[in-house]
Scaffold this motif. Structure first.
Motif, short mmCIF file in Angstrom:
data_model
loop_
_atom_site.label_atom_id
_atom_site.label_comp_id
_atom_site.label_asym_id
_atom_site.label_seq_id
_atom_site.Cartn_x
_atom_site.Cartn_y
_atom_site.Cartn_z
N GLY A 1 19.02 4.85 9.94
CA GLY A 1 19.49 4.72 8.57
C GLY A 1 19.26 6.03 7.82
O GLY A 1 18.42 6.85 8.20
N GLU A 2 20.02 6.22 6.71
CA GLU A 2 19.92 7.44 5.93
C GLU A 2 19.57 7.10 4.48
O GLU A 2 20.12 6.15 3.92
N ALA A 3 18.66 7.88 3.91
CA ALA A 3 18.24 7.66 2.53
C ALA A 3 18.41 8.95 1.73
O ALA A 3 18.18 10.04 2.24
N LYS A 4 18.83 8.79 0.46
CA LYS A 4 19.03 9.94 -0.42
C LYS A 4 18.08 9.85 -1.61
O LYS A 4 17.82 8.77 -2.13
N HIS A 5 17.59 11.02 -2.02
CA HIS A 5 16.69 11.12 -3.17
C HIS A 5 15.54 10.12 -3.04
O HIS A 5 15.37 9.21 -3.85
N THR A 6 14.75 10.33 -1.97
CA THR A 6 13.70 9.39 -1.61
C THR A 6 12.36 9.82 -2.21
O THR A 6 11.97 10.98 -2.12
N ARG A 7 11.66 8.86 -2.82
CA ARG A 7 10.31 9.09 -3.32
C ARG A 7 9.34 8.23 -2.51
O ARG A 7 9.59 7.04 -2.30
N PHE A 8 8.25 8.85 -2.05
CA PHE A 8 7.24 8.15 -1.28
C PHE A 8 6.06 7.82 -2.19
O PHE A 8 5.51 8.70 -2.86
N TYR A 9 5.64 6.54 -2.15
CA TYR A 9 4.54 6.07 -2.99
C TYR A 9 3.41 5.58 -2.10
O TYR A 9 3.63 4.86 -1.12
N ILE A 10 2.19 5.96 -2.45
CA ILE A 10 0.99 5.43 -1.80
C ILE A 10 0.11 4.86 -2.89
O ILE A 10 -0.30 5.57 -3.82
N GLY A 11 -0.17 3.55 -2.78
CA GLY A 11 -0.94 2.90 -3.81
C GLY A 11 -0.28 2.96 -5.18
O GLY A 11 -0.97 3.03 -6.21
N GLY A 12 1.03 2.98 -5.22
CA GLY A 12 1.77 3.04 -6.47
C GLY A 12 1.89 4.43 -7.06
O GLY A 12 2.50 4.60 -8.13
N ILE A 13 1.35 5.44 -6.39
CA ILE A 13 1.39 6.81 -6.89
C ILE A 13 2.40 7.61 -6.06
O ILE A 13 2.32 7.63 -4.83
N PRO A 14 3.38 8.28 -6.70
CA PRO A 14 4.32 9.09 -5.93
C PRO A 14 3.61 10.31 -5.34
O PRO A 14 2.85 11.00 -6.02
N ASP B 1 0.83 -1.20 0.00
CA ASP B 1 0.00 0.00 0.00
C ASP B 1 0.87 1.26 0.00
O ASP B 1 0.46 2.30 -0.51
N TRP B 2 2.02 1.17 0.63
CA TRP B 2 2.96 2.29 0.58
C TRP B 2 4.38 1.72 0.51
O TRP B 2 4.66 0.62 0.96
N LYS B 3 5.27 2.51 -0.04
CA LYS B 3 6.68 2.15 -0.06
C LYS B 3 7.49 3.40 -0.34
O LYS B 3 6.97 4.43 -0.77
N ILE B 4 8.77 3.30 -0.04
CA ILE B 4 9.70 4.37 -0.41
C ILE B 4 10.75 3.77 -1.33
O ILE B 4 11.10 2.59 -1.23
N GLN B 5 11.19 4.60 -2.25
CA GLN B 5 12.29 4.23 -3.14
C GLN B 5 13.35 5.32 -3.04
O GLN B 5 13.02 6.51 -2.96
N ALA B 6 14.61 4.90 -3.06
CA ALA B 6 15.70 5.85 -2.91
C ALA B 6 16.86 5.43 -3.80
O ALA B 6 17.02 4.24 -4.13
N SER B 7 17.65 6.42 -4.15
CA SER B 7 18.85 6.11 -4.92
C SER B 7 19.87 5.40 -4.04
O SER B 7 20.68 4.60 -4.52
N GLU B 8 19.83 5.70 -2.71
CA GLU B 8 20.78 5.05 -1.80
C GLU B 8 20.24 5.08 -0.39
O GLU B 8 19.66 6.07 0.06
N ILE B 9 20.40 3.97 0.31
CA ILE B 9 20.13 3.89 1.74
C ILE B 9 21.37 3.33 2.42
O ILE B 9 21.93 2.32 1.99
N ALA B 10 21.78 4.03 3.49
CA ALA B 10 22.98 3.61 4.22
C ALA B 10 22.62 3.32 5.67
O ALA B 10 21.95 4.13 6.32
N ILE B 11 23.04 2.16 6.16
CA ILE B 11 22.88 1.79 7.57
C ILE B 11 24.29 1.57 8.12
O ILE B 11 24.90 0.51 7.90
#
Length: 738
Positions: A179-192, A162-172
């Motif tokens: 953790g740290e994420a760069k250039h993160t896009r948040f999606y709800i129902g597949g819609i950014p 139902d939701w997810k995040i996508q990022a160019s990079e995640i560092a733990i």
């Protein structure tokens, strides 16, 4: 400290969510077990169905390959080890597991000299988090920690993102609680829905500095409001939460909560400030503060403080407050020390009040010292002495200050056995007043007053027990009659002011006190007998399922005290009932029936049906025949019930039958999946604002609506019933039995 706060760190934009919105429905957590392999450091153990060594440089393994190192386990269809195991390449159904991660991948490369491990086209799980994701490239190194490139993350189950995040990079990174994420896009129902150039998220339960979930709502008083809290983890025993709250009707408010904890002390400092309230004609500044402290100085000495203040009468009504509600008329200010020992208790306090509305200012006890000493004279007699020294001050010029000293020695003969109790007690109550009456015209009060009263008390109770079988269940039924004779001598007290004294209610617990007033400024003369009885029903687990009590005072003589409110030779009948009908039904009731009228003077009843913490219905009714020349007749219902697995409903409704109007209506509905939740609440209640003269208006209403959203697995958890605890009346369990 309180429960540790988890937070999100944002550089530009905060998530539109609230920690309180996170419901309790959870999906099955995907986890894994891992124990550190018991092999020597610097060694590698390989098992497979077939193996081939080429020129002592390359080892090729085929079929169910298991590679074990001191820190991890790798499984694959095939693997190549080169340079005596310093480099590893594995392909085909690759699985990598260590203390932090479990990864499924198409291929893996490891270099012992560089302390670097890389996995391609991976699906991963992080231990301790109900979350998962995928990455084109996952790198693990001793120096950098875990870095994922072109990565996704969600707490939703597979196939139901139902939701997810996508990022160019995640560092733990090792040693960091987030953790740290760069250039993160948040999606709800597949819609950014939005983008963050930088985003940080918790990976442990440790407190972390950063932004908490914001709160969004709207009321007719504040307008649309947005509150954004920022949490600062200053030290392991010191933190603060700074909240900026913007209200379209009133402006920007700053709120600050400081907490501290040491080995022997703990406390909080709450500060709230609204500069230039734009909803007020004169745009006044408005504030609230609260300081709370508890501490232990030694084995016997402790200190405490609770100091509060507000800028104006309507602060709580207009802006709401976590510690007080709009029905309160006083904010307390107390600070002092206590000494406790086996035979001696001592306290020294300053007691002050902030009065809300046009109510007479209470006397402040500045200070108030109390001492209680108890000792056994012999095997039969006990001796105790109560004493108090207080100085009362009032800001009104028409009310004089006063010094009061009271001492009350008593000798008692207690006799307690399993079948009952007998007590004979004799007391002398001596009180001295030094009153400032110079500025009080035509007053009967005197500068100095000495009052000495004698009191004798005989009390007895018996306990009768009987095994009782009800509905095929075995119980122990008790009947406990009680009787008390009380005699108190009389002295005219009209020359004494009222400093901390009010009339007590006629409840079952009060009728055996023998006093009609709190405090010491009025002590009524008594020649009376009190009769009462309690019955208990105790189950085979030794738990009380029913407690019923009833009692009445029989006055053998009329009271000569002017302040006494007796109008008959008997008091009202006082009764109380607490009943756990079964596992789900609970009833609490107390009632006072007038002796002459045979009519109910006061009553309250609360009935609750509870299947679980989130499935409950409570009915309540409160009745007072006369209170400040008004009649109170109010009915309320509160309910919390799931509609189905994902939808939950709560509601609260209070009706004033005497005024024929609704005093409060509240409804909340929540949708919850295992990885996100949405809550909508709507409320309308009496505003009870004060006018410029401090008179409370009981004809205005305030309405509000709030919407809360949260990504589950990334914030604090609360109970759905918390929604019922909001508002004018809130929710309380009817009673608690043993």
């Amino acid at each position: 400290m309180k429960k540790a706060k988890r937070c999100l760190l944002f550089s530009t934009l905060a998530l539109i969510a609230s920690p309180s919105a996170l419901a309790q429905l959870t999906c099955e957590v995907q986890t894994f077990e891992f124990e550190l392999p018991k092999i020597a450091d610097g060694t590698i153990e390989v098992r497979s169905e077939a193996a081939q060594i080429i020129k002592n440089e390359v080892a090729v393994f085929q079929g169910d390959v298991i590679i074990t190192t001191p820190e991890s386990i790798i499984t694959a269809d095939s693997a190549n080890l080169q340079e005596n195991g310093r480099t590893i390449e594995a392909t085909g159904n690759v699985s990598y597991t260590d203390e932090l991660l479990q990864v499924q991948s198409l291929g893996i490369e490891a270099n012992a000299e560089l302390e670097l491990l890389q996995l391609q086209s991976s699906e991963y799980m992080i231990k301790g988090i109900n979350g998962r994701g995928g990455a084109d490239l996952l790198s693990i190194s001793k120096e950098q920690g875990v870095i994922l490139e072109d990565v996704s993350f969600t707490t939703c189950p597979k196939g139901g993102e139902d939701w997810k995040i996508q990022a160019s990079e995640i560092a733990i990174r090792k040693g960091r609680p987030f953790g740290e994420a760069k250039h993160t896009r948040f999606y709800i129902g597949g819609i950014p829905v939005f983008y963050l150039p930088y985003f940080a998220f918790p990976i442990t339960t440790e407190r972390q500095t950063g932004f908490l979930f914001p709160e969004i709502g709207s009321t007719s008083s504040t307008g649309v409001e947005y509150a954004q809290p920022f949490y600062w983890n200053i030290a392991p025993n010191l933190d603060t939460t700074i909240t900026t709250r913007y209200m379209t009707n009133r402006g920007l408010q700053l709120k600050n909560e400081w907490r501290y904890l040491t080995q022997n002390h703990m406390g909080e400092l709450q500060l709230e400030y609204l500069p230039s309230d734009t909803d007020l004609a004169d745009s006044d500044d408005r504030y609230f503060y609260r300081f709370f402290h508890q501490g232990k100085l030694s084995e016997n000495w402790s200190i405490s403080a609770d100091i509060n203040d507000i800028s104006d009468n309507n602060y709580i009504v207009d802006l709401r407050n976590e510690f007080y509600n709009q029905a309160d008329t006083h904010l307390q200010r107390t600070a002092g020390v206590n000494y406790y020992s086996q035979s001696l208790d001592f306290s020294l306090f300053v007691r002050d009040f902030t009065t809300i509305g046009n109510f007479e200012d209470n006397y402040r006890a500045i200070p108030e010292a109390k001492l209680f000493y108890s000792s056994k004279l012999n095997d039969w007699l006990d001796f105790d002495i109560k004493s108090e020294l207080a100085y009362f001050e009032n800001p009104l010029a028409s009310r004089g200050d006063a010094l009061r000293f009271h001492v009350e020695p008593s000798i008692s003969l207690p006799y307690q056995r399993a079948w009952g109790e007998l007590l004979a007690q004799v007391s002398v109550m001596h009180t001295y007043y030094d009153q400032d009456v110079e500025n009080i015209p035509d007053t009967p009060l005197e500068d100095e007053v000495t009052r000495t009263l004698g009191q004798g008390r005989l009390y007895g109770s018996l306990i009768f027990e009987k095994d009782q079988k009800l509905a095929n269940n075995e119980y122990l039924l008790t009947f406990e009659p009680k009787v008390q004779y009380l005699y108190t001598s009389y002295q005219d007290q009209s020359n004494i002011g009222l400093y901390d004294t009010t009339e007590l209610l006629t409840t079952f617990s009060n009728i055996f006190r023998g006093q009609e007033f709190t405090g010491l400024d009025r002590i009524n003369d008594n020649n009376q007998i009190t009769l009462g009885a309690t019955s208990r029903l105790i189950n085979d687990a030794n738990r009380e399922v029913l407690v019923a009590s009833i009692g009445q005072i029989l006055f053998l003589e009329d009271s000569e005290l002017d302040a006494s409110n007796r109008d008959d030779n008997r008091s009202s009948i006082a009764a109380e009932v607490d009943w756990r009908i079964n596992r789900n039904w609970f009833v609490h009731s107390d009632i006072q029936v007038g002796n002459q009228s045979n009519k109910v003077e006061r009553s309250s009843v609360s009935t609750e049906y509870r299947l679980s913490d989130t499935k409950l219905i409570q009915l309540s009714h409160r009745y007072i025949r006369e209170l400040s020349n008004e009649k109170i007749d109010q009915f309320g219902i509160s309910a919390s019930w799931p509609i189905n697995e994902n939808w939950h409903w709560v509601g609260r409704y209070y009706r004033d039958f005497e005024l024929s109007r609704t005093t409060e209506a509240f409804v909340g509905i929540e949708y919850e999946s295992c990885c996100w939740a949405l809550r909508l609440t709507v409320q309308r209640h009496l505003a009870t604002r004060f006018n410029n003269e401090g008179i409370r208006n009981i004809d205005e209403f305030d309405s509000g609506i709030a919407l809360q959203f949260v990504f589950k697995g990334m914030g604090n958890q609360t109970n759905k019933v918390d929604m019922l605890r909001q508002g004018l009346f809130g929710y309380r369990q009817p009673f608690v039995l043993n």
